[in-house]
Scaffold this motif. Structure first.
Motif, PDB file in Angstrom:
ATOM      1  N   ALA A  15      27.911  22.200  57.652  1.00 20.65           N
ATOM      2  CA  ALA A  15      26.732  21.677  57.428  1.00 20.65           C
ATOM      3  C   ALA A  15      25.717  22.997  58.093  1.00 20.65           C
ATOM      4  O   ALA A  15      24.740  23.148  57.359  1.00 20.65           O
ATOM      5  CB  ALA A  15      26.416  20.529  58.522  1.00 20.65           C
ATOM      6  N   LEU A  36      25.289  25.316  55.034  1.00 22.00           N
ATOM      7  CA  LEU A  36      24.649  24.651  53.955  1.00 22.00           C
ATOM      8  C   LEU A  36      22.955  24.661  54.321  1.00 22.00           C
ATOM      9  O   LEU A  36      22.152  25.044  53.412  1.00 22.00           O
ATOM     10  CB  LEU A  36      25.041  23.340  53.681  1.00 22.00           C
ATOM     11  CG  LEU A  36      26.398  23.251  53.068  1.00 22.00           C
ATOM     12  CD1 LEU A  36      26.697  21.773  52.863  1.00 22.00           C
ATOM     13  CD2 LEU A  36      26.606  23.956  51.545  1.00 22.00           C
ATOM     14  N   LEU A  37      22.782  24.308  55.366  1.00 18.87           N
ATOM     15  CA  LEU A  37      21.234  23.982  55.895  1.00 18.87           C
ATOM     16  C   LEU A  37      20.789  25.150  56.263  1.00 18.87           C
ATOM     17  O   LEU A  37      19.335  25.695  55.892  1.00 18.87           O
ATOM     18  CB  LEU A  37      21.356  23.071  57.062  1.00 18.87           C
ATOM     19  CG  LEU A  37      21.452  21.598  56.696  1.00 18.87           C
ATOM     20  CD1 LEU A  37      21.549  20.860  58.029  1.00 18.87           C
ATOM     21  CD2 LEU A  37      20.255  21.112  56.015  1.00 18.87           C
ATOM     22  N   ASN A  45      30.759  21.096  50.012  1.00 18.37           N
ATOM     23  CA  ASN A  45      29.882  22.158  49.207  1.00 18.37           C
ATOM     24  C   ASN A  45      29.316  21.706  47.934  1.00 18.37           C
ATOM     25  O   ASN A  45      28.184  21.830  47.737  1.00 18.37           O
ATOM     26  CB  ASN A  45      30.410  23.453  49.460  1.00 18.37           C
ATOM     27  CG  ASN A  45      30.915  23.958  50.686  1.00 18.37           C
ATOM     28  OD1 ASN A  45      30.046  24.639  51.300  1.00 18.37           O
ATOM     29  ND2 ASN A  45      31.926  23.577  51.205  1.00 18.37           N
ATOM     30  N   TYR A  56      26.952  18.827  48.025  1.00 16.98           N
ATOM     31  CA  TYR A  56      25.683  19.072  48.695  1.00 16.98           C
ATOM     32  C   TYR A  56      24.647  19.799  47.562  1.00 16.98           C
ATOM     33  O   TYR A  56      23.555  19.138  47.486  1.00 16.98           O
ATOM     34  CB  TYR A  56      25.768  20.083  49.911  1.00 16.98           C
ATOM     35  CG  TYR A  56      24.410  20.641  50.351  1.00 16.98           C
ATOM     36  CD1 TYR A  56      23.758  20.200  51.299  1.00 16.98           C
ATOM     37  CD2 TYR A  56      24.178  22.045  49.709  1.00 16.98           C
ATOM     38  CE1 TYR A  56      22.507  20.649  51.693  1.00 16.98           C
ATOM     39  CE2 TYR A  56      22.894  22.623  50.403  1.00 16.98           C
ATOM     40  CZ  TYR A  56      22.235  21.885  51.291  1.00 16.98           C
ATOM     41  OH  TYR A  56      20.781  22.303  51.804  1.00 16.98           O
ATOM     42  N   SER A  74      19.722  16.748  48.985  1.00 16.50           N
ATOM     43  CA  SER A  74      20.839  17.514  49.620  1.00 16.50           C
ATOM     44  C   SER A  74      20.413  18.006  50.871  1.00 16.50           C
ATOM     45  O   SER A  74      21.245  17.938  51.737  1.00 16.50           O
ATOM     46  CB  SER A  74      20.783  18.880  48.903  1.00 16.50           C
ATOM     47  OG  SER A  74      21.225  18.693  47.583  1.00 16.50           O
ATOM     48  N   GLY A  99      23.005  17.112  54.308  1.00 21.92           N
ATOM     49  CA  GLY A  99      23.114  18.205  55.448  1.00 21.92           C
ATOM     50  C   GLY A  99      22.877  17.834  56.690  1.00 21.92           C
ATOM     51  O   GLY A  99      23.729  17.998  57.630  1.00 21.92           O
TER      52      GLY A  99
END
Length: 450
Positions: A145, A148-149, A305, A308, A321, A325
């Motif tokens: 997370a 991704l963020l 992944n 997302y 998305s 996340g």
């Protein structure tokens, strides 16, 4: 802190070998007062809280991997597995809460008292392996997370999750209610994110309703059955049984027959309502996967992944998305927080050791952090999803070793007295245990013999 907060009442009870010892969470034992007068709502609210800490384990990142895989590959079909797993969890958590309230022992302490030392040590090792597997999923989920963020590399994200030890220490010093409040806020955040994504994905309501009806295909299709067992392992969490049997004792209910009966009733309501929130979130993940990936013909999406990154083009908005996340980060942090408490309870309950609070947290956290750092450094992003699914299979295999003692203890009149499970509950509980054992035997045979 008064003496009755630190120590359990000392008495010798028929059916138990030893006297009850100090609670595995002495800092918060019987720290939440229960009103003796007032409406039932006021009393219920005083008991509400532990169920949500338990529910956290039923919506951790390990669930995400299995739910996404099940939804993308088989559509809504495995919703029935999530429902049945949740109903099994409600039953088992109710028994765990009752064991703690009636006997003043958590499940780890009860196992140490009942079984020989070698057996108890074996159960402890198995439980530690399950917690490590669970924490591995939670730590990696939080790291994914953060990556991704915010673009934080996975290895640094894993290390950052170690800071939750400080959060637990800080909040527990302020009182157990602070921990419960944080957990509930994070659960509401997760629920809000998925409610919005459900609205954006426009799922097939008819398909959802049909999916909650069990299908024989789940048994006949080996791939579907494998994922279904993974969902079971991700839903019914063995360490949550140890956790629940301890944290229900944070309530200062009256140590009388009536007081304990009232405590059992409200604790069961608390965990049942909280687990229905977990059911909504688990079902929402699978529904979202089905309504987006399966519908678009992307039947092999099992990677968080990929999920997302694919949500934005499929939903037509980046908010999908981002919400995914945020929910993943909240889920991972919530789960690591309660996992740390469960690790403390298991270690102290089985080994009967007393360590400073900061050292207990550090040890239980390192059990998860160290393997996660090594695995992430070796495999990176490519191996994280396989690790998440594998962790749930490990949890499923360990589940029997927590469920069988729990049912055995709560069905023993010498140990439970008037609160022993009635015949119908004994039968139902053992049916659940047999189903879990049979599925695990099948899983072992399929894993080692193809």
């Amino acid at each position: 802190m008064s003496e009755d907060v630190k120590e359990l009442p000392i008495s010798v009870e028929e059916g138990w070998k030893n006297k009850r010892t100090q609670s595995t969470l002495p800092e918060v034992y019987r720290s939440v007062r229960i009103p003796k007068t007032g409406s039932w709502i006021k009393k219920f609210l005083a008991f509400a809280g532990p169920g949500y800490l338990v529910a956290v384990g039923y919506m951790d990142p390990g669930n995400w991997a299995t739910d996404i895989a099940g939804g993308s590959l088989f559509g809504y079909t495995l919703l029935s597995v999530i429902l049945l797993s949740n109903l099994m969890a409600i039953l088992l958590q109710a028994l765990a809460g009752k064991l703690g309230i009636v006997t003043g022992r958590d499940l780890a302490q009860a196992c140490r008292d009942h079984y020989s030392k070698p057996v108890a040590m074996g159960l402890w090792i198995l439980c530690e392996l399950a917690i490590a597997a669970c924490d591995l999923a939670e730590v990696i989920g939080s790291a994914i997370a953060l990556n991704l963020l915010f673009g934080i590399p996975l290895i640094y994200g894993v290390i950052i999750t170690a800071l939750d030890v400080l959060v637990v220490l800080l909040l527990q010093n302020k009182g157990f209610r602070f921990i419960e409040t944080l957990v509930i806020v994070l659960i509401v955040t997760i629920g809000g994110c998925f409610a919005t994504e459900m609205f954006l994905s426009k799922p097939d309501v008819g398909g959802i309703l049909k999916g909650f009806v069990p299908s024989t295909e789940i048994i006949s299709n080996p791939t579907m059955l494998y994922i279904a067992i993974g969902i079971l392992g991700a839903t019914v969490m063995p360490h949550n049984l140890y956790l629940h049997s301890s944290i229900v004792q944070t309530r200062k209910y009256q140590q009388t027959s009536l007081g304990k009966r009232q405590a059992i009733k409200y604790a069961t309501w608390d965990s049942t309502i909280a687990l229905f929130f977990a059911l909504f979130i688990n079902a929402a993940i699978l529904i979202l996967s089905s309504a987006t990936f399966h519908k678009a013909g992307l039947t092999e999406v099992a990677d968080i992944n990929d999920a997302y990154h694919l949500l934005t083009p499929i939903l037509g908005t980046t908010i999908g998305s981002i919400l995914f996340g945020v929910a993943l980060l909240a889920s991972g942090q919530n789960s690591t927080l309660t996992g740390t408490l469960a690790g403390q309870i298991v270690m102290e309950g089985f080994l009967n050791i007393r360590l400073p609070a900061w050292l207990r947290r550090l040890i239980t956290r390192l059990i998860a952090i160290v393997p996660a750092v090594i695995v992430t450094a070796l495999y990176g992003e490519s191996g994280t999803t396989q690790l998440l699914i594998l962790s749930q299979v490990i949890l499923s295999l360990q589940l029997s070793f927590a469920v069988v003692p729990l049912i055995k203890f709560t069905s023993d009149r010498k140990k439970m007295g008037e609160f022993v499970n009635p015949i119908w509950l004994k039968i139902l509980a053992w049916i659940v245990a047999i189903v879990i054992i049979c599925l695990n035997v099948y899983l072992l045979i399929r894993t080692f013999f193809g």
